[in-house]
Scaffold this active site. Structure first.
Site, PDB file in Angstrom:
ATOM      1  N   TYR A 180       0.770  -0.789  -0.338  1.00  0.00           N
ATOM      2  CA  TYR A 180       0.165   0.232  -0.163  1.00  0.00           C
ATOM      3  C   TYR A 180       0.941   1.276   0.081  1.00  0.00           C
ATOM      4  O   TYR A 180       1.605   1.378   0.687  1.00  0.00           O
ATOM      5  CB  TYR A 180      -0.986   0.476   1.005  1.00  0.00           C
ATOM      6  N   GLU A 199      -0.448   4.886  -0.687  1.00  0.00           N
ATOM      7  CA  GLU A 199      -1.018   5.759  -0.683  1.00  0.00           C
ATOM      8  C   GLU A 199      -0.450   7.408  -0.727  1.00  0.00           C
ATOM      9  O   GLU A 199       0.308   7.314  -0.203  1.00  0.00           O
ATOM     10  CB  GLU A 199      -2.274   6.385  -0.019  1.00  0.00           C
ATOM     11  N   ASP A 214      -5.510  13.562 -25.997  1.00  0.00           N
ATOM     12  CA  ASP A 214      -5.749  12.149 -25.352  1.00  0.00           C
ATOM     13  C   ASP A 214      -5.319  11.329 -26.040  1.00  0.00           C
ATOM     14  O   ASP A 214      -5.832  11.135 -27.223  1.00  0.00           O
ATOM     15  CB  ASP A 214      -7.717  11.632 -25.317  1.00  0.00           C
ATOM     16  N   THR A 217      -3.737   6.133 -22.238  1.00  0.00           N
ATOM     17  CA  THR A 217      -3.516   5.160 -21.165  1.00  0.00           C
ATOM     18  C   THR A 217      -2.087   3.754 -22.142  1.00  0.00           C
ATOM     19  O   THR A 217      -0.562   4.640 -22.760  1.00  0.00           O
ATOM     20  CB  THR A 217      -4.305   3.828 -22.182  1.00  0.00           C
ATOM     21  N   LYS A 233      -1.753   0.221 -25.097  1.00  0.00           N
ATOM     22  CA  LYS A 233      -2.349  -0.058 -26.541  1.00  0.00           C
ATOM     23  C   LYS A 233      -0.969  -0.145 -27.216  1.00  0.00           C
ATOM     24  O   LYS A 233      -0.113  -0.658 -27.050  1.00  0.00           O
ATOM     25  CB  LYS A 233      -2.995   1.258 -26.964  1.00  0.00           C
ATOM     26  N   ARG A 237      -2.099  -2.904 -18.521  1.00  0.00           N
ATOM     27  CA  ARG A 237      -2.961  -1.910 -18.798  1.00  0.00           C
ATOM     28  C   ARG A 237      -3.111  -0.111 -17.556  1.00  0.00           C
ATOM     29  O   ARG A 237      -1.649  -0.739 -16.204  1.00  0.00           O
ATOM     30  CB  ARG A 237      -4.816  -2.983 -18.231  1.00  0.00           C
TER      31      ARG A 237
HETATM   32  C1  LIG Z   1      -9.000   7.617 -26.377  1.00  0.00           C
HETATM   33  C2  LIG Z   1      -9.045   6.529 -25.370  1.00  0.00           C
HETATM   34  N1  LIG Z   1      -9.255   7.363 -23.882  1.00  0.00           N
HETATM   35  C3  LIG Z   1      -9.486   6.736 -23.298  1.00  0.00           C
HETATM   36  C4  LIG Z   1      -9.697   5.391 -23.474  1.00  0.00           C
HETATM   37  C5  LIG Z   1      -9.758   4.609 -21.471  1.00  0.00           C
HETATM   38  O1  LIG Z   1      -8.999   3.667 -21.683  1.00  0.00           O
HETATM   39  P1  LIG Z   1      -9.381   2.588 -20.782  1.00  0.00           P
HETATM   40  O2  LIG Z   1     -10.187   1.207 -21.290  1.00  0.00           O
HETATM   41  O3  LIG Z   1      -8.481   2.249 -20.197  1.00  0.00           O
HETATM   42  O4  LIG Z   1     -10.141   2.862 -19.228  1.00  0.00           O
HETATM   43  C6  LIG Z   1      -9.859   4.824 -24.886  1.00  0.00           C
HETATM   44  C7  LIG Z   1     -10.425   3.127 -24.160  1.00  0.00           C
HETATM   45  O5  LIG Z   1     -10.404   2.785 -25.057  1.00  0.00           O
HETATM   46  C8  LIG Z   1      -9.345   5.237 -25.573  1.00  0.00           C
HETATM   47  O6  LIG Z   1      -9.116   4.669 -26.566  1.00  0.00           O
END
Ligand SMILES: Cc1ncc(COP(=O)(O)O)c(C=O)c1O
Length: 429
Positions: A45, A47, A190, A216, A219, A225
């Protein structure tokens, strides 16, 4: 190893090895990443953030987290990194909570037009708790920057999202930055889908133009993950308190204890991204996607292809997903811009090359795969979705039954299994 779960994992390993994994947000992570993910770090843990923890015993965890942060800044050329978000959606929610108060306005690309749920879609809390304004794409499936500007000027959002989940073109980060500056909004990129391409130098980086970046890690980046929030130098100059605001939003705002095994696995992934071989990998993803798109009659500039199936009939996405699955090819049904059928039974499919490229497949293999895909799609011609909603469930049940018995699909599956089985998958013998 007596748990029933391990038997099921073996079953899934067989599927992953003998099928073609073509969902563009998926990948095969390395054995080292999996080793860190499955390590004893899951026991701790911690935090808080490095050097400011609520619990004792975090000396080593601090070193791991600082190392992961440094690597993230090195890979993307940013000023501050937060590596604790559990995944992309909580990371995006934390960013939203840090920058926008409930009831205030944010703006993002609509989900049915290639955006992500967390950019203000009505089904997401980012759409429910905030005043969400959504931009779309035009008839050419491209973002219309004049529409974005007009909406931003009218609604004056505090936060603008630029980033996609089903989009084949290169985003105009500079154009978005101009608009955000005109209306005084924070601009967040993003890059979940394209971060591996950016890190590999085959896709432009938003870092010079935006305030914050979210990616993320599972991918195209090919890690565990997880997710990373990055503050750019531009963002830090605009608001020197951004790192603290974002950290507070992650913890204690949204999350509890960080997943230290995940942080360690992110660090291993980022070490791999910094290897010269990763650049080659990223280049090959795009080369493969371009050949695949061309053979399927379209064009892409990234790792993914959004394919309209309107030539095959009405509302064919579900039927295509199922038929391809029967043939050992995994893709996902997807809405196409201006979706003529339904969000649930859409008119397109989304597929991509990151996972296949990890296995070592190249252009000549894409030609073969495109051939199989086209043959599978011929098997669903004429299976149009009923226009009457109440007939759809029964119809699709019947279609599934038919496709399950389809001899051509069974023959293609045999070929796919023979072919796929020759390519290695990390962690699977
Ligand atoms: C552009 C984009 N942002 C955020 C996410 C969210 O990611 P997670 O599935 O890890 O919550 C995704 C996932 O599909 C995504 O394609």
């Amino acid at each position: 190893m007596s748990s029933r779960v391990f038997k099921l994992i073996s079953e899934e390993a067989h599927r992953q090895k003998y099928g073609l994994e073509m969902i563009p947000s998926e990948n095969y992570t390395s054995e080292d990443v999996m080793k860190a993910m499955g390590s004893i770090l899951t026991n701790k843990y911690s935090e808080g953030f490095p050097k400011a923890r609520y619990y004792g015993g975090n000396q080593v965890i601090d070193k791991i987290e600082i190392y992961a942060q440094d690597l993230a800044n090195k890979v993307f050329g940013t000023a501050h990194a937060i590596v604790q978000p559990y995944s992309g959606s909580p990371a995006n929610f934390a960013i939203t909570l840090a920058l926008v108060k409930p009831g205030e306005t944010l703006m993002g690309q609509a989900l049915p037009m290639g955006g992500h749920l967390t950019h203000g879609a009505p089904a997401s809390y980012t759409g429910k708790l905030f005043n969400s304004v959504q931009y779309g794409v035009g008839k050419d499936w491209k973002i219309d920057m004049e529409e974005v500007r007009a909406l931003a000027k009218k609604h004056k959002p505090k936060l603008i999202w630029v980033g996609t989940t089903a989009y084949m073109f290169i985003l105009d980060y500079k154009g978005f930055a101009k608009i955000a500056e005109e209306v005084g909004a924070y601009l967040v990129a993003d890059i979940a889908h394209v971060s591996g391409l950016i890190a590999g130098g085959v896709h432009p980086s938003p870092v010079p133009y935006v305030d914050i970046v979210m990616t993320t890690t599972h991918k195209t980046l090919r890690g565990p993950r997880g997710a990373i929030i990055l503050v750019t130098k531009k963002g830090l100059k605009k608001d020197p308190e951004l790192p603290q605001k974002l950290e507070k939003a992650v913890f204690p705002g949204l999350q509890g204890g960080p997943h230290d095994h995940q942080t360690a696995a992110i660090a291993v992934c980022l070490e791999e991204v910094l290897e010269p071989s990763f650049k080659k990998y990223a280049e090959q993803i795009v080369k493969n996607a371009k050949v695949l798109a061309n053979k399927l009659g379209t064009k892409t500039y990234t790792h993914l292809i959004l394919l309209s199936l309107e030539d095959y009939g009405f509302g064919m996405g579900y039927q295509a997903q199922y038929a391809l699955e029967e043939a050992g090819i995994t893709i996902n049904k997807n809405t196409i811009p201006g979706e003529p059928a339904s969000a649930f039974y859409p008119s397109g499919i989304r597929l991509g090359t990151p996972a296949l490229t990890t296995r070592g497949m190249r252009e000549k293999d894409m030609i073969k795969i495109a051939g199989w895909i086209k043959r599978v799609l011929e098997e669903i011609r004429g299976l149009d979705l009923p226009k009457e909603q109440e007939k759809r469930k029964d119809f699709l049940k019947e279609v599934k039954g038919k496709l399950r018995k389809n001899k051509n699909l069974k023959l293609i599956r045999k070929d796919v299994e023979k072919f796929a089985g020759k390519f290695p998958v990390p962690g699977i013998d």
